[in-house]
Design an enzyme around this catalytic site. Structure first.
Site, PDB file in Angstrom:
ATOM      1  N   SER A 122      39.302  41.911  40.694  1.00  0.00           N
ATOM      2  CA  SER A 122      40.057  42.736  41.954  1.00  0.00           C
ATOM      3  C   SER A 122      39.276  43.587  42.107  1.00  0.00           C
ATOM      4  CB  SER A 122      41.749  42.774  42.024  1.00  0.00           C
ATOM      5  OG  SER A 122      41.587  43.113  43.148  1.00  0.00           O
ATOM      6  N   TYR A 140      50.235  45.222  38.402  1.00  0.00           N
ATOM      7  CA  TYR A 140      49.490  44.502  38.502  1.00  0.00           C
ATOM      8  C   TYR A 140      48.047  44.512  38.703  1.00  0.00           C
ATOM      9  CZ  TYR A 140      45.792  42.111  41.923  1.00  0.00           C
ATOM     10  OH  TYR A 140      44.745  41.391  42.466  1.00  0.00           O
ATOM     11  N   LYS A 189      44.434  42.739  36.007  1.00  0.00           N
ATOM     12  CA  LYS A 189      43.174  42.711  36.670  1.00  0.00           C
ATOM     13  C   LYS A 189      41.927  43.541  35.155  1.00  0.00           C
ATOM     14  CE  LYS A 189      43.975  39.651  39.598  1.00  0.00           C
ATOM     15  NZ  LYS A 189      43.934  38.491  38.267  1.00  0.00           N
TER      16      LYS A 189
END
Ligand code: UD1
Length: 340
Positions: A126, A151, A155
């Site tokens: 992302s 979150y 990544k």
């Protein structure tokens, strides 16, 4: 036909990628635990391509199950790994769940792949890894900033795990794709985004508001240092994004990658403000949207849009759809699922 494993293949980006893979002549097997997706998505895939992919309902935290799957599928030509949790707010509340869902599962998959004589792996990363980048557009060489949420951290850590594994396992060939903001739906309106509960992302909130499910959209802040005061993002049509996965996989399969780990931005290269996104929706739907300006959302960055030069020149991939195209398909999908 080469068999490709798509984890999270019933999800928003996963399902669109399954369709593009099938249409490019690949045989697809999906693993999904259906925690945030329904098995009915398979029917949408069949309606588009005429092909029902093999489906295994499994949670990738099941280490023995993952090992069994690989022993039963010795012929995999590649793995595209989407399966992960993705709600930023929830990740702040439940960090350990996010590390387990997004990191443990990645380690289990890579443990299987590094035991193979050759493995091709595409990872769903992302643009969140850049945080608020210092310069626009954002190139892949922009520094990775401290993550704003568990979150986002999954990544960053995920990319590092793959880089480290590639370093000592030359037979592992991997690409991380850093997505900007995926929106839209398949033009057939047979598959699309299906957020559970109240949508956190802009476009599903817009389409649900227009469909009468939400009273009004809150625009989170109009006092940002941008031309109209609202935040700027790079909204990319999910079908363009899905195609980027097929192209990246083909690069690995054809051995065109000079090193065994590469990173690419996947965006359009164009930034649009929240108000421009609303105007685009109103233009293509012919529906005025009920919205009001509210305060900023904690953790939002001001501006993020991609420099796509590397994907354009090295992958030979370029986004083809406009913001209007993406909004049109998002709206057609919302109308289809609501029977409007
Ligand atoms: C968010 C995540 C990002 C994640 C991505 C996945 C945050 C802070 N970031 O990106 O880590 O990778 O989703 O898709 O959650 N907006 C409104 N009203 C709304 C919803 C959004 O004004 O009801 C605005 C936001 O302030 C933002 C823009 O719309 O400026 C896009 O928001 P969103 O779709 O949530 O994506 P990101 O925040 O960019």
């Amino acid at each position: 036909m080469l068999k490709i494993l798509v984890t999270g293949g019933l999800g928003f980006i996963g399902s669109h990628t399954v369709v593009e893979l099938q249409q490019a002549g690949f045989d697809v097997v999906i693993i999904d635990n259906c925690s945030n997706a329904s098995e009915a998505v398979l029917d949408g895939i069949v309606a588009i391509t005429g092909i029902r992919p093999e489906f295994v309902r499994m949670d990738l935290r099941d280490k023995a199950g993952v090992a069994d799957f690989f022993s039963q599928h010795p012929d995999l030509g590649g793995v595209i790994h989407f399966a992960a949790s993705k709600a930023v707010g929830e990740s702040v509340e439940k960090p350990l769940l996010y590390y387990e869902n997004n990191i443990t599962t990645l380690v289990y998959l890579l443990a299987q792949l590094t035991a193979l004589p050759k493995a091709h792996f595409i990872f769903s990363s992302s643009c969140t890894v850049y945080g608020q980048a210092d310069e626009m557009p954002i190139t892949e060489d922009a520094p990775v900033k401290p993550a704003e949420s568990p979150y986002g951290n999954t990544k960053q850590i995920g990319e590092e795990i793959i880089r480290d594994a590639c370093h000592v396992h030359p037979a592992l060939q991997a690409i991380s794709l850093r997505y900007f903001n995926p929106i839209g739906a398949h033009p057939s309106a047979k598959i699309g985004e299906l957020p559970l509960g109240v949508p956190q992302n802009l476009v599903p909130f817009i389409t649900q508001t227009a469909a009468g499910i939400r009273k009004e959209l809150s625009v989170f802040g109009d006092d940002y240092p941008t031309p109209d005061g609202t935040c700027i993002r790079d909204y990319i049509h999910v079908v363009d994004l899905a195609r980027a996965h097929v192209v990246a996989l083909q690069r690995l399969l054809e051995g065109k990658n000079p090193g065994n780990y590469e990173v690419f931005n996947v965006g359009t290269g164009t930034g649009s403000s929240v108000l421009e996104a609303i105007q685009s929706f109103e233009r293509v739907s012919g529906t005025p949207l009920n919205y009001k300006i509210t305060g900023r959302r904690a953790g939002d960055i001001t501006t993020a849009y991609a420099d796509t030069t590397r994907a354009n020149t090295v992958l030979g991939w370029k986004a083809q759809s406009s913001l209007d195209d993406a909004m049109r398909t998002a709206w057609a999908w919302e109308q289809q699922i609501r029977g409007l």
